[in-house]
Design an enzyme around this catalytic site. Structure first.
Site, PDB file in Angstrom:
ATOM      1  N   SER A 113       0.794  -1.224   0.000  1.00  0.00           N
ATOM      2  CA  SER A 113       0.000   0.000   0.000  1.00  0.00           C
ATOM      3  C   SER A 113       0.828   1.277   0.000  1.00  0.00           C
ATOM      4  O   SER A 113       1.534   1.558  -0.945  1.00  0.00           O
ATOM      5  CB  SER A 113      -0.941  -0.057   1.189  1.00  0.00           C
ATOM      6  OG  SER A 113      -1.781   1.042   1.165  1.00  0.00           O
ATOM      7  N   HIS A 114       0.744   2.038   1.080  1.00  0.00           N
ATOM      8  CA  HIS A 114       1.395   3.350   1.129  1.00  0.00           C
ATOM      9  C   HIS A 114       2.863   3.249   1.528  1.00  0.00           C
ATOM     10  O   HIS A 114       3.523   4.268   1.645  1.00  0.00           O
ATOM     11  CB  HIS A 114       0.654   4.247   2.116  1.00  0.00           C
ATOM     12  CG  HIS A 114       0.704   3.725   3.520  1.00  0.00           C
ATOM     13  ND1 HIS A 114      -0.084   2.692   3.941  1.00  0.00           N
ATOM     14  CD2 HIS A 114       1.476   4.072   4.576  1.00  0.00           C
ATOM     15  CE1 HIS A 114       0.188   2.439   5.213  1.00  0.00           C
ATOM     16  NE2 HIS A 114       1.130   3.249   5.624  1.00  0.00           N
ATOM     17  N   ASP A 277      -2.808   6.239  -3.457  1.00  0.00           N
ATOM     18  CA  ASP A 277      -1.594   5.642  -2.887  1.00  0.00           C
ATOM     19  C   ASP A 277      -1.156   4.410  -3.676  1.00  0.00           C
ATOM     20  O   ASP A 277      -1.664   4.146  -4.776  1.00  0.00           O
ATOM     21  CB  ASP A 277      -1.805   5.313  -1.404  1.00  0.00           C
ATOM     22  CG  ASP A 277      -2.727   4.122  -1.204  1.00  0.00           C
ATOM     23  OD1 ASP A 277      -3.599   3.903  -2.067  1.00  0.00           O
ATOM     24  OD2 ASP A 277      -2.590   3.406  -0.199  1.00  0.00           O
ATOM     25  N   ASP A 279      -1.661   1.217  -3.647  1.00  0.00           N
ATOM     26  CA  ASP A 279      -2.652   0.250  -4.126  1.00  0.00           C
ATOM     27  C   ASP A 279      -3.985   0.913  -4.471  1.00  0.00           C
ATOM     28  O   ASP A 279      -4.991   0.225  -4.661  1.00  0.00           O
ATOM     29  CB  ASP A 279      -2.845  -0.874  -3.106  1.00  0.00           C
ATOM     30  CG  ASP A 279      -3.300  -0.371  -1.743  1.00  0.00           C
ATOM     31  OD1 ASP A 279      -3.060   0.814  -1.433  1.00  0.00           O
ATOM     32  OD2 ASP A 279      -3.896  -1.160  -0.987  1.00  0.00           O
ATOM     33  N   ASP A 281      -6.186   2.587  -2.869  1.00  0.00           N
ATOM     34  CA  ASP A 281      -7.368   2.600  -2.004  1.00  0.00           C
ATOM     35  C   ASP A 281      -7.475   3.898  -1.208  1.00  0.00           C
ATOM     36  O   ASP A 281      -8.514   4.188  -0.634  1.00  0.00           O
ATOM     37  CB  ASP A 281      -7.425   1.370  -1.081  1.00  0.00           C
ATOM     38  CG  ASP A 281      -6.227   1.224  -0.183  1.00  0.00           C
ATOM     39  OD1 ASP A 281      -5.247   1.991  -0.330  1.00  0.00           O
ATOM     40  OD2 ASP A 281      -6.256   0.316   0.689  1.00  0.00           O
ATOM     41  N   ARG A 282      -6.403   4.678  -1.176  1.00  0.00           N
ATOM     42  CA  ARG A 282      -6.474   5.966  -0.466  1.00  0.00           C
ATOM     43  C   ARG A 282      -6.732   7.100  -1.439  1.00  0.00           C
ATOM     44  O   ARG A 282      -6.419   6.979  -2.628  1.00  0.00           O
ATOM     45  CB  ARG A 282      -5.161   6.259   0.250  1.00  0.00           C
ATOM     46  CG  ARG A 282      -4.858   5.297   1.347  1.00  0.00           C
ATOM     47  CD  ARG A 282      -3.641   5.752   2.106  1.00  0.00           C
ATOM     48  NE  ARG A 282      -3.350   4.796   3.152  1.00  0.00           N
ATOM     49  CZ  ARG A 282      -2.696   5.074   4.255  1.00  0.00           C
ATOM     50  NH1 ARG A 282      -2.235   6.297   4.454  1.00  0.00           N
ATOM     51  NH2 ARG A 282      -2.470   4.153   5.167  1.00  0.00           N
ATOM     52  N   LYS A 376     -11.462   0.451   1.096  1.00  0.00           N
ATOM     53  CA  LYS A 376     -11.534   1.865   0.779  1.00  0.00           C
ATOM     54  C   LYS A 376     -11.171   2.020  -0.688  1.00  0.00           C
ATOM     55  O   LYS A 376     -10.569   1.129  -1.281  1.00  0.00           O
ATOM     56  CB  LYS A 376     -10.633   2.690   1.692  1.00  0.00           C
ATOM     57  CG  LYS A 376      -9.174   2.269   1.783  1.00  0.00           C
ATOM     58  CD  LYS A 376      -8.509   3.046   2.917  1.00  0.00           C
ATOM     59  CE  LYS A 376      -7.019   2.781   2.975  1.00  0.00           C
ATOM     60  NZ  LYS A 376      -6.685   1.649   3.850  1.00  0.00           N
TER      61      LYS A 376
HETATM   62  C1  VG1 Z   1      -2.614   2.788   8.505  1.00  0.00           C
HETATM   63  C2  VG1 Z   1      -3.756   3.754   8.728  1.00  0.00           C
HETATM   64  C3  VG1 Z   1      -5.075   3.012   8.725  1.00  0.00           C
HETATM   65  C4  VG1 Z   1      -5.218   2.240   7.411  1.00  0.00           C
HETATM   66  C5  VG1 Z   1      -4.015   1.330   7.211  1.00  0.00           C
HETATM   67  C6  VG1 Z   1      -4.031   0.626   5.877  1.00  0.00           C
HETATM   68  O1  VG1 Z   1      -2.566   1.836   9.560  1.00  0.00           O
HETATM   69  O2  VG1 Z   1      -3.584   4.451   9.927  1.00  0.00           O
HETATM   70  O3  VG1 Z   1      -6.118   3.921   8.905  1.00  0.00           O
HETATM   71  O4  VG1 Z   1      -6.381   1.471   7.424  1.00  0.00           O
HETATM   72  O5  VG1 Z   1      -2.813   2.096   7.274  1.00  0.00           O
HETATM   73  O6  VG1 Z   1      -4.052   1.546   4.847  1.00  0.00           O
HETATM   74  P1  VG1 Z   1      -1.534   1.964  10.778  1.00  0.00           P
HETATM   75  O7  VG1 Z   1      -1.735   0.733  11.588  1.00  0.00           O
HETATM   76  O8  VG1 Z   1      -0.182   2.114  10.194  1.00  0.00           O
HETATM   77  O9  VG1 Z   1      -1.935   3.205  11.504  1.00  0.00           O
HETATM   78  V1  VG1 Z   1      -3.303   1.112   3.389  1.00  0.00           V
HETATM   79  O10 VG1 Z   1      -3.796   2.193   2.287  1.00  0.00           O
HETATM   80  O11 VG1 Z   1      -1.670   1.220   3.848  1.00  0.00           O
HETATM   81  O12 VG1 Z   1      -3.642  -0.468   3.184  1.00  0.00           O
HETATM   82 CO    CO Z   2      -3.449   1.677   0.432  1.00  0.00          CO
END
Ligand code: VG1
Ligand code: CO
Length: 543
Positions: A113-114, A277, A279, A281-282, A376
């Protein structure tokens, strides 16, 4: 044509976090590492005879190799069919849409993801259920438990078929269908939004800049925005998914999306800016010279949902993660619908969506979505905003300012302290947790504390309980400070400090956010002694 059984040894630390298992690419490249995790998952899942699996990822480094391995293991597990995105690519929301569309039994999504990508970056894997949503803790816990005593995995000895072009292949008894990653998703978007109105908006000269950050969102954004909705070529920038994201860090926040923000604050700024982001989803949404806070974004979408064809019937309810601001709660109250508060991570929204209790969900971390999938969805949020702008004739900024005028402004910020040595971060949380029971009824930094607890959630649908979901300190006026450790990072620990204060007075809505939150920032330091524990005197990133 044989299924091999390969002896292996368990690896430490294959516990999925907020969103699947995320580790450095080099960790995933160790012999048997990926295989162990996938086999642990397959051992937990029921027999796969007759079942369909969806497979794809965000295209980052190691995606292709992992797709090949997983196809050969899925054949060994006995799946009837695997639907895989062309070139191994599927955005997270598109994977969710495909699972639902094909009534698949589940899907494996390859994404960190991010998190940064490339050979020195991160890789990740997660499993989604037949509803299209991330597996709940009950399953991820079982996979982790299995990973600790696994001693063999099964894999076909055949080469995995090419996935460069759409087509059908046979691997052992299993059919591999390589599909266009965009088509099913695009069709879903067509059903939800008023494409004619958005087309007219672009025709009238409305300008959007969509930064796909060289990640998986590019093909989706290009196909829909430029291909179908008439946005001029060049609307989507950084639109080619690259294995290393071209050196960009596809985590749209004020630091990594600096270039987009600069464009939106320039003299000839477009009307709207957006980014997705790794993947896809953001979503980050900006107006001209105006930054939209993700918590406000959820509230605006909820307030105006009836302007969008897919939501014309209204919303059954809204859900937000606990650290997300209460702006959506205020809108829900005005609409007379429930608002649920869940732990961080999309997996907690699944039951509420499945049960029809909520229509929209959101997180402060640039995540918004709805009942259309069980993830998302970045581009969906951007299309929603475009539809609102087209249908209301108002700018992005006006839509947000109207929200503030009607409900007051939930002034909000998240401060991230990254790459803290894990032991120190845990010590900070331990000390703070121990201090919580003594806080209610006391005054600290001149602020009266009324509640302090470690957030626990009981799922209203299945009764499952999740504990340890963030330390929160609430003041008499409803202001909050929340402390959590990230569950997605791969280097040390990241402390997230979430700060929120409601400002009813419109004359104070333009006070700079960090200034408006200064008393809470001081309280956070006083309570958690962040400087002492981390040696850092300011956050690495403020969103
Ligand atoms: C983070 C965000 C959370 C989100 C998760 C996955 O998690 O705070 O809100 O759902 O990333 O997003 P954490 O545990 O690092 O706070 V993604 O777009 O990285 O799958
Ligand atoms: Co993501």
């Amino acid at each position: 044509m044989a299924i091999l059984t390969v002896a292996t040894q368990a690896f430490e630390g294959q516990r999925p976090g907020t969103s699947g298992l995320r580790k450095k690419v080099t960790v995933f490249q160790q012999p048997h590492y990926l295989e162990n995790f996938v086999q642990s998952l397959f051992d937990v899942l029921p027999d796969a005879a007759g079942l369909t699996l969806v497979l794809g990822g965000d295209g980052r480094y190691h995606n292709r190799a992992a797709v090949g391995t997983i196809l050969r293991m899925a054949a060994a597990k006995g799946y009837a069919r695997v639907i895989v995105g062309c070139r191994g690519i599927l955005s997270t929301p598109a994977a969710s849409a495909l699972i639902r569309h094909h009534a698949a039994s589940g899907g494996i999504i390859l994404s960190a993801s991010h998190n940064p990508g490339g050979p020195d970056g991160d890789f990740g894997i997660k499993y989604n259920l037949g509803n299209g949503g991330p597996a709940p803790e009950r399953i991820t816990d079982a996979v982790y438990a299995r990973s600790r005593d696994i001693d063999r995995y099964c894999i076909s000895d055949q080469p995995s078929p090419p996935v460069d072009q759409p087509g059908r292949f046979q691997l052992e008894q299993m059919t591999v269908e390589v599909c266009d990653p965009v088509a099913v998703y695009a069709d879903l978007m067509r059903q939800l939004f008023d494409f004619d109105a958005i087309r007219a908006l672009f025709r009238s000269g409305f300008r959007l800049r969509f930064d796909a950050m060289n990640a998986v969102g590019g093909p989706y954004a290009r196909a829909l925005l430029e291909g179908e909705l008439g946005a001029p070529a060049g609307t989507v920038v950084n639109g080619e998914p690259l294995e290393d994201f071209g050196g960009l860090h596809p985590d749209p926040n004020p630091v990594n999306a600096e270039d987009l923000i600069a464009h939106l604050f320039a003299d000839d700024a477009p009307d709207m800016g957006a980014a997705s982001d790794g993947d896809a989803d953001r979503n980050m949404v900006l107006g001209r010279a105006f930054v939209v806070s993700p918590s406000d974004s959820l509230a605006v979408l909820a307030a105006h949902a009836r302007l969008v064809p897919g939501y014309r019937q209204g919303l059954s309810g809204i859900a937000r993660s606990m650290p997300t601001s209460g702006a959506a709660d205020r809108v829900a109250r005005a609409l007379g619908i429930p608002c649920y508060e869940t732990p961080t991570g999309w997996k907690y929204f699944g039951n509420l969506l499945d049960a029809g209790r909520v229509t929209l969900c959101g997180e402060e971390s640039y995540g918004t979505g709805s009942v259309h999938v069980r993830e998302k969805d970045g581009l969906w949020a951007v299309l929603f905003w475009l539809n609102l702008v087209a249908a209301s004739g108002k700018t992005v900024e006006t839509l947000v300012r109207e929200l503030w005028r009607e409900h007051g402004r939930c002034v909000y910020s998240r401060h991230d302290y990254e790459a803290i040595p894990s032991a120190r971060a845990e010590q900070l949380m331990r000390e703070l947790r121990a201090a919580l029971p003594g806080l209610p009824g006391t005054t600290r930094c001149g602020l009266a504390i009324t509640l302090a607890d470690d957030f626990a959630y009981t799922d209203p649908v299945d009764g499952s309980v999740s504990t340890g979901q963030g330390l929160r300190v609430v003041l008499a006026d409803g202001s909050r400070v929340v402390f959590r450790l990230s569950g997605t990072g791969t280097e040390g620990a990241t402390l997230r400090v979430y700060l929120e204060r409601h400002e009813a007075d419109p004359a104070r809505h333009d006070v700079p956010v960090q200034q408006a939150l200064a008393p809470l920032i001081a309280l956070a330091e006083d309570l958690a002694r962040i400087r002492h524990h981390t040696g850092m005197d300011h956050a690495s990133v403020c969103t």
